[in-house]
Structure formats: C-alpha cells, structure tokens
Design an enzyme around this catalytic site. Sequence first.
Site, short mmCIF file in Angstrom:
data_model
loop_
_atom_site.label_atom_id
_atom_site.label_comp_id
_atom_site.label_asym_id
_atom_site.label_seq_id
_atom_site.Cartn_x
_atom_site.Cartn_y
_atom_site.Cartn_z
N ASP A 263 0.84 -1.21 0.00
CA ASP A 263 0.00 0.00 0.00
C ASP A 263 0.87 1.25 0.00
O ASP A 263 0.66 2.17 0.79
CB ASP A 263 -0.94 -0.01 1.21
CG ASP A 263 -2.08 0.99 1.05
OD1 ASP A 263 -2.39 1.35 -0.10
OD2 ASP A 263 -2.66 1.41 2.06
N GLU B 229 0.02 9.24 0.88
CA GLU B 229 -0.59 9.40 2.21
C GLU B 229 0.10 8.57 3.27
O GLU B 229 0.04 8.90 4.46
CB GLU B 229 -2.08 9.01 2.16
CG GLU B 229 -2.94 9.92 1.31
CD GLU B 229 -3.06 9.45 -0.12
OE1 GLU B 229 -4.11 9.71 -0.73
OE2 GLU B 229 -2.10 8.83 -0.64
#
EC number: 2.7.11.1
Length: 402
Positions: A256, A260
């Site tokens: 992932d 962010e």
Amino acid sequence: MDRCKENCISGPKTAVPLSDGPKRVPVAQQFPSQNPVSVNSGQAQRVLCPTNSSQRVPSQAQKLVSIQKPVQTLKQKPPQAASAPRPVTRPPSNTQKSKQPQPPAPGNNPEKEVASKQKNEESKKRQWALEDFEIGRPLGKGKFGNVYLAREKQSKFILALKVLFKAQLEKAGVEHQLRREVEIQSHLRHPNILRLYGYFHDATRVYLILEYAPLGAVYRELQKLSKFDEQRTATYITELANALSYCHSKRVIHRDIKPENLLLGSAGELKIADFGWSVHAPSSRRTTLCGTLDYLPPEMIEGRMHDEKVDLWSLGVLCYEFLVGKPPFEADTYQETYRRISRVEFTFPDCVPEGARDLISRLLKHNPSQRPTLKEVLEHPWIIANSKPSSCQKKESTSKQS
C-alpha cells in the site's frame, strides 16, 4: 493539553476519514486494526499486553524445593543411620546435587541473567498507560481514530500517539490490520521506516506509540507544490527503494505504497508509515485484494498470485505521480481505472524527462517478472544522476541492511 487529552479519552462520536482520495478500495485502510481480541471478552484483551510468562520461572524453582523436602523427611533416616555408607552416599549426594544446580546456574551465565533481567525491566516499562503521556494537538484524523502529538512525562520524549477505537475497528471487521501493524512495524529498524515504539490499550481504545515525523505527509507536500522536480522525486524514490529492500529482506511486503502513507522526518527524509495492509508472508505469495485502487498492480486486480513485485509496481506509480501530480491510471470511474491498469494504459506528459520515462516504463510492466529489482532501480542512470540523499542516510541505510 488537558482538553486534547479529554478528547482522546472520550468515546468515538464521529469517524472522519484521514484523506479524501477518491481512488480507494471500499475497505478502510488509513488506520490498521487491532487484534480480534477486545470488547467481547475481557480475557482476550490480554493479547495486546506484554507477556507475563516470565513470572512463572520462580514457581518452577519452588516446585523443585517442595519435592526435595519430603524426600529428606522420609522415615528412611533411622535405618540409614545404622548403616553409615547409605545415608552418606545417597541422600546427601542427592540433596547436594539438587541444591547445587540452583545457585551455580545463574553464576555460570551471568550475562544471560543480566539480559533476562533487562528484558523483564523493559517489558515492565512498556506497560504504558494514558497517564504516562501529555497529549498535545491533533496531527491527523481518521475513520477509526485520531493521531496526537504527545510527550512522555518522565523522559520528555516527543512522539505521535495514534488512538484507535475498538468499537469502530470491530464494526468494520478490520482488527487483523492492527495486528499486522503491531507485529510487523515493531520489528522493523530502518531510517526510512517510521518506528513503532510500543502500544497499550484500555476498555475502549488502542494506543500506538509512534515516531513523530514533524514535516508531515508527502501527500500534503505534493498538494502544495502540485508536483516535484527531478531531484526531489529521485531522492524520494531512492529512500523508498532502500526501505522496501530492507522490508523484502525481512520477507515483508507493504502492498500500500502511496503519498498518504509516506511521512517526512525532521531532515526531510522519507519514512514509510501505516503497515496495516502489509504482510509478513513466509510463502511470499498472496492472493488477497487490498491496497489503494490507483496503486494496485494488474496481478492483484486480476486475482492472480502476487509477491514483493507489487511494491515495484507501486514504486513506478509513485514516481509518475511525483513528476506529473496525479497517478498514471486515474480515471472518472473505478471501472475505467481497473481497465487502464489491467491493460497498462497510460501516457507521459511533456514535463516528464526521458530518463524518468524509461524507469517508470520498466516498473509498470504487466508481467511482474519483467519488472526490475530494487537494486536495479537504485542503479538506474536517472536515479544516480538526480538523487541527492545525505551521506548520513546512506550510512544508516547500509548499516541497517547488513
């Protein structure tokens, strides 16, 4: 700080997403989850606490003593007193042999004894409580809780305290993500990976004690500047490749990687955070679908087996986004994004230099085996020409990997 602390202690009222990125898998990922242990049974909550098995060691020694004493008090002494050789040879030798191993055992291994005491002391110190911290301003908000600036009262150490609400974690059914983050991130030691110092919990909340990254998320910097120049992009890719190389050496796949989940330290160095979707895979093969939509590789979208090469794909997507300002497969609908990813359909704007185009094109290959290794990424001519990591970071990176 008291007001912030009250907010931290109070129960969850509203769940505010950490970021409004449109391209996310429906499963929430900003904050990993906690063990499936929590509110349903009080006993299960002990899974998150430090182990108490070391307290049973003295009880075993007591059992040895209790076994020896009845042997000495048997009525065999009067008859053995008449025959001198028997009481002298067997009972005393047995008692001496049984009593002698206890004192010499720690004496023979003083280093192990000291090390075990230190570990016990450390485990006691790690039994944190909310009262051990001064809570400051909020650093971020997410669906499952908030992150606060905090300071440990005794040492005055500045850190980030992530507060997650058990009820919301259980409602979403993502407790396993918190277990992953705690189990994986707490064992990783790399200058480009955010440290997880410890954790604790109470009846309604779980607290993660994290390294504080004062310069915030890379995503915010990208929003401010729209895009990064070649030097900054190549430097970030270098630091990220070093961190991923370390993770892969530990058989950890992040899965992932996105702006962010990347933070900036005090010196501007990149740090990977949020290991909720990561996995420690002994088989190095996974089939689950997770991660952020724009960064998913074709093998995960198509439901095929995948390995650490998924992080190489994400590295290519990230390099493209740093230079262009948006992901390469971004579309108006999820279906269109899936289609573009599966067909590897993307174009380069004129602002992307030729060297970066070559690296990105190599990373964004449909066949995972055709993607370069992290070592080859670090040795790419465009990376070498533009990356400017500090010498201190290079030394720390090599020392951590060795």
